[in-house]
Structures are given as structure tokens and as C-alpha cells.
Design an enzyme around this catalytic site. Structure first.
Site, PDB file in Angstrom:
ATOM      1  N   CYS A   1      14.755  13.166   5.876  1.00  0.00           N
ATOM      2  CA  CYS A   1      13.996  14.390   5.580  1.00  0.00           C
ATOM      3  C   CYS A   1      14.038  15.405   6.720  1.00  0.00           C
ATOM      4  CB  CYS A   1      12.531  14.038   5.307  1.00  0.00           C
ATOM      5  SG  CYS A   1      12.255  12.837   4.006  1.00  0.00           S
TER       6      CYS A   1
ATOM      7  N   ARG B   1      12.093  22.605   2.312  1.00  0.00           N
ATOM      8  CA  ARG B   1      12.422  21.554   1.340  1.00  0.00           C
ATOM      9  C   ARG B   1      11.386  20.432   1.358  1.00  0.00           C
ATOM     10  NH1 ARG B   1      15.316  16.570   1.235  1.00  0.00           N
ATOM     11  NH2 ARG B   1      15.451  16.621   3.507  1.00  0.00           N
TER      12      ARG B   1
END
Length: 320
Positions: free
Chosen positions: A184, A225
Site C-alpha cells: 500500500c 489511493r
């Protein structure tokens, strides 16, 4: 980044990172031999490309069954024949592929320390795992943006033991925990651009400009995101066609649907588009990158491409 967290590739194939380190070292060794004019460099590089193909093939079960990513599974599958073909072309005389060989080595040397270096102590000073520092930084910045959007999930300990997860309580009392993991952080994409820029021969000023337009943009887009996925999955905003989505990904947890749509479908496809756009910006600053891109296109299409002309790039000296 969801539920109990995604296990590392290492949980499927215990020697995955060792495998990757071996590939990085062999690529670097081949580069060194070639730079000294030794024919063994080409042979070693070609063999290592084949080994790199096996590496990608070995990751397919993880991407397909544990990570549940169609995009990454397909890329890993394509990586196997593409790598073997690259080794064949290099051995057959396509010397320009040595630049891509250097780039892969640099990418791995940038990425692997974050996956493999543990916490350590030197002269009484303790240093945390590099992955912990990066993951918690991204988690903190993601949390700040979530707060700005008016949400207030509870920050909790992640499955890896880091302060890097957010707990969302739904109206029905169910708790959804979103974990921030290394995937991530945008590290993979940043390693790609760092490796490409490091591999080409160009003035330092232009290399720095290419990094300046790529790395910060990747990092900012990645925070957007992680925030998007956390808010959508944490609030179940995309519970669209749950039966279809669960069947597509071989999942059974209905609370996972929003995550699968927002991350595995939307975010990963948009990430590919974003990387193509960032590549265009970087190559405008560093035209030498066109040589690597032309080789990649040749591997994928079997046809030669002149990106300098197609993209109307500045006619700077290149690696040729």
C-alpha cells in the site's frame, strides 16, 4: 490491506525473497562482467533473465489465490515468457537489453531491503525495520486525509504488529479493519522508476528532474489511493453485485465486496493508467529512458518502435 491482512509472498513460497536477491546479485554481476568487456557477462545475463522468468512464475499462486488480484496475476504470467524471451534476445546479440538488465538490478536493490531487513541495534542505537517506518508513515498520512474528509475510524495495530490499521464500525455493529501493508506504500512503483533512471547514462541534472516528476507524484497518488480504498471499504460504499464479485474472486465474506471492487478492480486498473502517464512525463525529462521502453515494447509486440520520434522527444544523447 483488508480484514486480517494479506500474508507476504513468503508465506506461499518461503524462499521468494532469497530468490529475488539472487536474481539481483546475478544481474549486477553480469552487468559488471559486461562493462569489463567479458563475454561471460552476456551469458550470465541471459541465464539470469530465464531465472527471473521462473521467479515471476513462482509468484502466480500468491497473486491469484492469496492476493486475489487479476491484474497482478496476469502481469506475473506475462513476466515468465517475456523474461525468457529477453534472455534469448540478449544472448542473440540485442545489447541494448543490458540497460534493462541494469534497471532490474537497481529496482530489486531498492525494493528488497524494505522486505527483508529486520530491526537491528548498532552501538546501543536501535533501528526499526525499514518496512515499519514506511508503512506507518503512509498509514499516518492516510489517516490525516481520512480525518479531513470527515471520517473518524479508530487507529489500531495491524496484522504485522504495526500502528497501521483502521477499524470501522458499521451500522449493523460489524467491524471492518483496513490494514496498511507494504504493497500500500507505492514502494514497488517508486522502485521501478528509481531503477529505470539509475540504469540509463545521462547527466545527473536530467536524472534528478525525471525523479522529481515521478516519485512525488507516485507517492501522492498512492496516498489518495489508500484513502479511497479505506473510506470505501470501511463504509461499504461499493456493495455492487456482491454475488458476482465474490464468485469472481473466489471469496465468501460479503463485507469484502467493497474492498475487492475499490482495490482489486478500480485502483489496480487506474494504477496502470497512472504509471503510463507518469512514464510519459519522466521520459520527457529523460529521453534516454526511451531505449528501455523500446526494448519492452519489442518484447511485447515483436516489432521495433522509435519512441523518440513517436513522442516527439528532445534529441538528447541516449544509451545506444
Amino acid at each position: 490491506m483488508f480484514g486480517h491482512g494479506v500474508p507476504a509472498v513468503l508465506s506461499v513460497i518461503p524462499d521468494t525473497f532469497t530468490f529475488a536477491w539472487v536474481v539481483a546479485i546475478l544481474f549486477a554481476t553480469a552487468w559488471l562482467l559486461d562493462s569489463r568487456g567479458l563475454a561471460a557477462g552476456r551469458t550470465l545475463a541471459a541465464a539470469t533473465w530465464a531465472l527471473f522468468g521462473l521467479f515471476w512464475l513462482s509468484t502466480v499462486p500468491y497473486f491469484a489465490f492469496e492476493h486475489q488480484s487479476y491484474v497482478e496475476s496476469i502481469l506475473a504470467l506475462v513476466g515468465f515468457p517475456a523474461s525468457v524471451y529477453a534472455g534469448y534476445l540478449l544472448y542473440d546479440g540485442r545489447a541494448s537489453l543490458f540497460t534493462l538488465t541494469r534497471a532490474i538490478a537497481f529496482m530489486l536493490f531498492i525494493y528488497l531491503p524494505f522486505e527483508t531487513i529486520p530491526a537491528f541495534t548498532v552501538a546501543g542505537a536501535s533501528f526499526p525495520e525499514p518496512r515499519k517506518v514506511l508503512i506507518e508513515a503512509v498509514a499516518t498520512q492516510t489517516g490525516m486525509l481520512i480525518d479531513l474528509l470527515g471520517y473518524a475510524p479508530e487507529r489500531v495495530v495491524s496484522s504485522e504488529g504495526y500502528d497501521a490499521a483502521y477499524s470501522w464500525t458499521l451500522a449493523d455493529g460489524h467491524t471492518v479493519i483496513i490494514h496498511i501493508v507494504l504493497a500500500c506504500t507505492g514502494l514497488g512503483s517508486m522502485a521501478i522508476f528509481g531503477g529505470l533512471v539509475a540504469a540509463v547514462k545521462a547527466p545527473l541534472s536530467r536524472k534528478l528532474r525525471a525523479l522529481a516528476v515521478s516519485l512525488p507524484l507516485i507517492y501522492v497518488l498512492n496516498i489518495l489511493r489508500t484513502t479511497f480504498i479505506s473510506v470505501v471499504a470501511g463504509n461499504q460504499y461499493m456493495q455492487w453485485y456482491p454475488d458476482v464479485v465474490l464468485t469472481m474472486f473466489g471469496a465468501t465474506d460479503p463485507y469484502r465486496v467493497s474492498f475487492l471492487i475499490s482495490d482489486r478492480i478500480m485502483s489496480q486498473l487506474l494504477a496502470v493508467v497512472a504509471l503510463i502517464a507518469i512514464t510519459f512525463l519522466a521520459v520527457r525529462e529523460l529521453p534516454e529512458l526511451a531505449v528501455i521502453l523500446e526494448d519492452v515494447l519489442y518484447l511485447l509486440t515483436g516489432e521495433e518502435h522509435d519512441l523518440t520520434e513517436a513522442l516527439d522527444l528532445p534529441r538528447e544523447p541516449t544509451n545506444r
